[in-house]
Design an enzyme around this catalytic site. Structure first.
Site, PDB file in Angstrom:
ATOM      1  N   LYS A 132      15.054  81.499  -2.367  1.00 50.23           N
ATOM      2  CA  LYS A 132      16.278  80.885  -1.846  1.00 50.23           C
ATOM      3  C   LYS A 132      16.809  81.796  -0.763  1.00 50.23           C
ATOM      4  O   LYS A 132      16.601  83.007  -0.805  1.00 50.23           O
ATOM      5  CB  LYS A 132      17.327  80.759  -2.961  1.00 50.23           C
TER       6      LYS A 132
ATOM      7  N   ASP B  76      19.684  73.051   2.021  1.00 46.97           N
ATOM      8  CA  ASP B  76      20.578  73.123   0.864  1.00 46.97           C
ATOM      9  C   ASP B  76      21.967  72.839   1.461  1.00 46.97           C
ATOM     10  O   ASP B  76      22.064  72.267   2.559  1.00 46.97           O
ATOM     11  CB  ASP B  76      20.495  74.513   0.186  1.00 46.97           C
TER      12      ASP B  76
HETATM   13  N1  GLU Z   1      17.755  73.113  -1.978  1.00 44.55           N
HETATM   14  C1  GLU Z   1      17.032  72.175  -2.781  1.00 44.55           C
HETATM   15  C2  GLU Z   1      17.056  72.633  -4.217  1.00 44.55           C
HETATM   16  O1  GLU Z   1      18.044  73.188  -4.668  1.00 44.55           O
HETATM   17  C3  GLU Z   1      15.662  71.844  -2.231  1.00 44.55           C
HETATM   18  C4  GLU Z   1      14.716  72.978  -2.050  1.00 44.55           C
HETATM   19  C5  GLU Z   1      13.416  72.599  -1.355  1.00 44.55           C
HETATM   20  O2  GLU Z   1      13.206  71.444  -1.028  1.00 44.55           O
HETATM   21  O3  GLU Z   1      12.631  73.528  -1.157  1.00 44.55           O
HETATM   22  O4  GLU Z   1      16.144  72.435  -4.972  1.00 44.55           O
END
Ligand code: GLU
Length: 458
Positions: A139, A179
């Site tokens: 992340k 996100d």
């Molecule tokens: N931010 C999204 C999550 O919390 C998607 C992450 C992604 O697609 O890599 O899962």
């Protein structure tokens, strides 16, 4: 593999108890309250599980799982429209790549700090594992606030951010996505800059535009997936979505498509919100109203009160939607938006099911309330996994240089959500109740932990 007496633990490490573990984790990560919360939720279930399976304890899997592989922190310097120099902080937490390249979104929001990104990265380990696709967990993001910035400013920030981030990612290394605060516009600017710097057209980054390697259904995936998950939970209780009064908090990407799927499946969306308050629509939103919201939020970047004014609906300034009587609630905004008092209110008003669309929107106290009342409750790592699931499918399509149809992708998304539900049943079934938090944590854990065991000491 059958465990033998030789697997039982004799070691110099402190005895594995909830208190020892949580105290140690807090001592090693001072002040990181969101990270503490996410770890505490998971450990409530993983510690008893590991106590029954000493091979994991012997290999210190829980200690290793709560320590990111690496964290990159960097300065992002850019110029605003007045030519002033601006400085933000950029991050990428590469949490665990035991079952695939690091994978997870980027968040741009003024509250972003290491604690928030570590909690999100930690959640991603379980979520990505539950999708059954080969994705590790990461992340990242920045304390940059896209709100009120011009497109040019956002572009300059994204390019500056990617100039450093590009050194640490790659299609087989780490694949970021969106996100909060990072949608199609930001992903496009970042992908363009990545392509320019690396001089290569590879699928690094998901959530791309359809013209340059993006996947159909990715934009809808998190919201749609969340509703499919609720549908599965209801089905398990021989119930359905038809006619149910639903509250959806938030009005960003997840909320928009959760609301759309609810409407398509015959449920009634009676409240929707943003950080300035909520709108109550006793009649329920229809697709026309929802399109107004989508346009308002993605193109005009306005406030939800403008929607209330346009349709003459009641707007509750600076209030949360949870006090409206409903059958189902979908927290789709942000972490800790639903606390113990909100949970009590929802239960009192007859709510019977909650599926998290956001990451950790429900506090630990609120989860306890829902579980004690034996409501259906699914944690984000299970019910919002559809987004990263379709990101995984975007990676597959990029590798084989093909793009699948919406129908095919929606079918695969449904299968992913049904499969996650099945895994939760397998690991979370109690006498007269399915504990989806337990199911999601243990099912997500086992695959990653077994991979880590297989690698030996690293
Ligand atoms: N931010 C999204 C999550 O919390 C998607 C992450 C992604 O697609 O890599 O899962």
């Amino acid at each position: 593999m059958k465990e033998t007496a030789a697997d039982s633990v004799k070691s110099n490490c402190p005895e594995l108890t909830m208190d020892n573990f949580i105290n140690g984790m807090k001592r090693r990560n001072p002040g990181e309250t969101e990270f503490h919360q996410a770890v505490e939720e998971a450990m409530t279930y993983l510690i008893p599980y590991v106590q029954l399976h000493p091979k994991y304890q012997k290999a210190q899997i829980l200690e290793r799982l709560t320590e990111p592989d690496r964290i990159v922190i960097f300065r992002v310097c850019w110029q605003d429209d007045l030519g002033s120099f601006r400085t933000n902080r950029g991050y990428r937490v590469q949490f665990n790549n035991s079952i695939g390249p690091y994978k997870g979104g980027l968040r741009f929001h003024p509250t972003v700090n290491l604690s928030i990104l570590k909690f999100l990265g930690f959640e991603q380990i379980f979520k990505n594992s539950l999708t059954t696709l080969p994705m590790g967990a990461g992340k990242g993001g920045s304390n940059f606030n896209p709100k009120g910035k011009s497109d040019d400013e956002v572009m300059r920030f994204c390019q500056a951010f990617m100039t450093e981030l590009s050194k640490h990612i790659g299609e087989n290394v780490d694949v970021p996505a969106g996100d909060i605060g990072v949608g199609a516009r930001e992903i496009s600017y970042m992908f363009g800059q990545y392509k320019r710097l690396i001089n290569e057209f590879t699928g690094t980054l998901t959530g791309k535009g359809l013209e340059f390697g993006g996947s159909k259904i990715r934009k809808e995936a998190t919201g749609f997936g969340c509703i499919y998950f609720m549908q599965e939970m209801l089905k398990h209780r021989t119930d359905g979505l038809e006619g149910k009064r639903c509250i959806v908090s938030g009005s960003g990407n997840v909320a928009q498509y959760a609301a759309l799927k609810l409407i398509q499946l015959g449920a009634k969306v009676i409240a929707i919100s943003d950080s300035s308050g909520f709108v109550h629509d006793p009649e329920g939103l229809d697709e026309e109203k929802l399109n107004f919201i989508i346009e308002l939020k993605t193109v005009k970047r306005g406030r939800i009160s403008e929607f209330a004014n346009h349709y003459q609906l009641k707007f509750y300034e600076n209030q949360k939607p949870w006090k409206i009587a409903c059958d189902l609630a979908f927290p789709c905004a942000t972490q800790n938006e639903l606390d113990e008092a909100d949970a009590k209110e929802l239960i009192k008003n007859g709510c019977t099911g909650i599926a998290e669309g956001a990451n950790m929107p429900t506090t630990l106290g609120a989860i306890k309330e829902f579980q004690n009342a034996k409501l259906l409750f699914s944690p984000g790592k299970a019910s919002n996994a559809g987004g990263v699931g379709v990101s995984g499918l975007e990676m597959t399509q990029n590798s084989i240089r093909l793009s699948w149809s919406s129908e095919e992708l929606e079918q695969r998304l449904k299968e992913i959500m049904t499969n996650i539900h099945q895994q939760c049943i397998q690991y979370g079934s109690e006498k007269d109740y399915v504990d989806y938090v337990k199911g999601a944590n243990i099912a997500g854990f086992v695959k990653v932990a077994d991979a880590m065991l297989a690698y030996g000491v690293l």
